[in-house]
Design a protein around this motif. Sequence first.
Motif, short mmCIF file in Angstrom:
data_model
loop_
_atom_site.label_atom_id
_atom_site.label_comp_id
_atom_site.label_asym_id
_atom_site.label_seq_id
_atom_site.Cartn_x
_atom_site.Cartn_y
_atom_site.Cartn_z
N LEU A 21 90.53 32.71 21.71
CA LEU A 21 90.38 33.24 23.17
C LEU A 21 89.06 34.14 22.89
O LEU A 21 89.11 34.85 21.51
CB LEU A 21 91.66 34.12 23.08
N ALA A 22 88.21 33.97 23.97
CA ALA A 22 86.84 34.84 23.80
C ALA A 22 86.68 35.16 25.09
O ALA A 22 87.03 34.64 26.20
CB ALA A 22 85.95 33.78 23.22
N ARG A 23 85.55 35.63 25.23
CA ARG A 23 84.66 36.11 26.50
C ARG A 23 83.25 36.22 25.98
O ARG A 23 82.87 36.48 24.88
CB ARG A 23 85.20 37.47 26.88
N VAL A 24 82.46 35.89 26.69
CA VAL A 24 81.09 36.01 26.59
C VAL A 24 80.42 37.49 27.02
O VAL A 24 80.74 37.93 28.17
CB VAL A 24 80.32 34.73 27.34
N GLY A 25 79.86 38.21 26.17
CA GLY A 25 79.37 39.65 26.41
C GLY A 25 78.03 39.53 27.42
O GLY A 25 77.58 38.64 27.83
N SER A 26 77.77 40.81 27.70
CA SER A 26 76.56 41.22 28.71
C SER A 26 75.43 40.28 28.33
O SER A 26 74.60 40.03 29.01
CB SER A 26 76.59 42.30 29.31
N GLU A 27 75.18 40.26 26.89
CA GLU A 27 73.82 39.65 26.29
C GLU A 27 74.12 38.30 26.19
O GLU A 27 73.25 37.71 25.34
CB GLU A 27 73.80 40.50 25.04
N GLY A 28 75.17 37.91 26.49
CA GLY A 28 75.31 36.28 25.90
C GLY A 28 76.02 36.10 24.85
O GLY A 28 76.03 34.78 24.51
N GLU A 29 76.18 37.09 24.13
CA GLU A 29 76.82 36.90 22.87
C GLU A 29 78.47 36.58 23.07
O GLU A 29 79.20 37.04 23.91
CB GLU A 29 76.86 38.19 21.89
N LEU A 30 79.01 35.96 22.03
CA LEU A 30 80.35 35.49 22.07
C LEU A 30 81.31 36.48 21.41
O LEU A 30 80.81 37.01 20.54
CB LEU A 30 80.41 34.18 21.37
N LYS A 31 82.39 36.79 22.14
CA LYS A 31 83.25 37.96 21.58
C LYS A 31 84.54 37.23 21.27
O LYS A 31 85.28 36.84 22.42
CB LYS A 31 83.23 39.24 22.58
N ILE A 32 84.97 36.86 20.21
CA ILE A 32 86.23 36.54 19.71
C ILE A 32 87.24 37.60 20.05
O ILE A 32 87.15 38.69 19.41
CB ILE A 32 86.50 35.86 18.62
N LEU A 33 88.12 37.45 20.90
CA LEU A 33 89.40 38.43 21.17
C LEU A 33 90.46 38.31 20.46
O LEU A 33 91.19 39.01 19.93
CB LEU A 33 89.51 38.43 22.65
N GLY A 34 90.77 36.70 20.23
CA GLY A 34 91.96 36.61 19.39
C GLY A 34 91.96 35.19 19.07
O GLY A 34 91.54 34.23 19.36
N THR A 35 92.79 34.98 17.87
CA THR A 35 92.97 33.74 17.15
C THR A 35 94.30 33.52 16.96
O THR A 35 95.06 34.17 16.22
CB THR A 35 92.20 33.59 15.94
N GLY A 36 94.86 32.33 17.27
CA GLY A 36 96.30 32.24 16.72
C GLY A 36 96.40 30.63 16.11
O GLY A 36 95.88 29.71 16.63
N ILE A 37 97.01 30.74 14.94
CA ILE A 37 97.27 29.35 14.59
C ILE A 37 98.78 29.35 13.80
O ILE A 37 99.41 29.92 13.57
CB ILE A 37 96.63 29.48 12.80
N ALA A 38 99.08 27.88 14.45
CA ALA A 38 100.41 27.65 14.14
C ALA A 38 100.49 26.18 13.28
O ALA A 38 99.58 25.33 13.72
CB ALA A 38 101.26 27.54 15.43
N PRO A 39 101.55 26.06 12.69
CA PRO A 39 101.60 24.94 11.99
C PRO A 39 101.93 23.67 12.83
O PRO A 39 102.77 23.95 13.88
CB PRO A 39 102.60 25.01 10.93
N SER A 40 101.27 22.68 12.82
CA SER A 40 101.51 21.52 13.64
C SER A 40 102.60 20.56 13.28
O SER A 40 102.73 20.07 12.14
CB SER A 40 100.04 20.74 13.75
N GLN A 41 103.51 20.50 14.29
CA GLN A 41 104.54 19.45 14.01
C GLN A 41 104.53 18.46 15.21
O GLN A 41 104.06 18.96 16.40
CB GLN A 41 105.75 19.73 13.70
N GLY A 42 104.63 16.96 15.00
CA GLY A 42 104.97 16.20 16.32
C GLY A 42 103.58 15.64 16.55
O GLY A 42 103.51 15.28 17.68
#
Length: 414
Positions: A21-42
């Motif tokens: 999850l991210a948003r782009v700041g006023s200077e055009g920079e990327l701001k990562i707001l959160g990361t979620g990792i879950a084991p993949s099944q299926g």
Amino acid sequence: MAKENFYTAVDIGTNKVCAILARVGSEGELKILGTGIAPSQGVQKGRIESINEVKAAVAASLEEAQRYVGREVVTGVYATISGTHISCLNTKDELRGFEDLDGVTSQQLHHLIQSSFPHVDATQEVLHVIPIGYEVDGLAGVRNPTGLHATNVQLESHVVLGDATTIKNTVKAIEGGKVAVNSLVLQSLASAEATLTGDEREMGVVLVDIGAGTCDVSIYRDGQPWYSTVLPVGGSQLSRDLAVALRVPYHIAEEIKVKWGHVMPELIRADEEVVIPGAQGQPKRVVKRRGLCEPLHQRMIEMLKLIMLRVSQAGLRQLPTGGLVITGGSAEMAGLKQLVESNLGGRVRIAYPDGIVGLPSQLRKPAFSAGVGALLWGIKHQGEKRTYQNGEKTLWGYKSLARRFGRSKERVTR
Ligand SMILES: Nc1ncnc2c1ncn2[C@@H]1O[C@H](COP(=O)(O)OP(=O)(O)OP(=O)(O)O)[C@@H](O)[C@H]1O
Ligand SMILES: [Mg+2]
């Protein structure tokens, strides 16, 4: 914070589902707001086999990513897609008989791009139509014909197709509650977005994302994607081979591979020994590390051969000048760069998301190239909301535009 400032990517892999999850700041920079990792099944070899399991993993990863923000902000996501159902073709579309009053207009080009969507039967869905370049009155390699006086403008596009049912299942696994899919992104194109330099794209390069279940390949020429394919092989095969060779369960083989694995056994001292954990009541064992690495070497050679076979099927006799750029979790396999250099020659680079301002260090790893790339793709293509239901709905007024500009179409299948 306005809602439309948020960008969310979901990478559905065989090994893990990753939400960013991210948003782009006023200077055009990327701001990562959160990361979620879950084991993949299926997910098997990139293909969704159990919607409920994938749905649970996607929901868990999105929940974790949003925890950092403290509220539910995700409404639309850019999600990766992979699997052997993916195919590609390059098409040529023509703008003819248009009125050349003041040269080619950007509106005419826009319509030409939109009309490049090919007709597909009900079993297929168009994932991408990416303009590669224009030919203006026989002159190839024109990047932007806007303003040029011409009587004939041709557009070559890289088209990526997927199986309609698989795409429907992917969308179904992600959507729910407030969350909808903005757009699906081919995994290799997403990884390319996060890793390839402009020079590599221009020189021509083969990008391979080696994950757990698939090798996602995209070839770039003259700055643009030109060929895309997915091979049903990946790091899980290396672990499985090791499990068989050492007679240990898969999860122990996976640990051993990451800790002591090497795909160039000749670079390991002949007398080096490692202690491998005992399984099913068996005591620990001491084994020669070089011997342990032999099946990994064999399997990786096999995978490289399969990749090179696809490169030759794409029409290339050898690696392009930009060489081979390898990413994905299995790119961290020890000795991989040396193995590729000694077997294929040419330039080889192990890549991870780099050169992106504001990207936290935990995402600067090969396994996150597709996730980060899908996010960059989303930011670049914001506002492009696709529906994946096959047929006319995806064609964006294709027929009426064709009539208006006298379009003709030629297919160049690769
Ligand atoms: N240090 C390492 N050495 C060797 N292999 C590694 C290492 N780290 C991760 N891997 C392998 O990378 C694979 C996971 O990579 P990744 O997270 O890119 O897969 P994925 O995106 O979930 O799957 P896919 O894209 O194939 O569907 C696993 O097979 C894992 O064993
Ligand atoms: Mg992956």
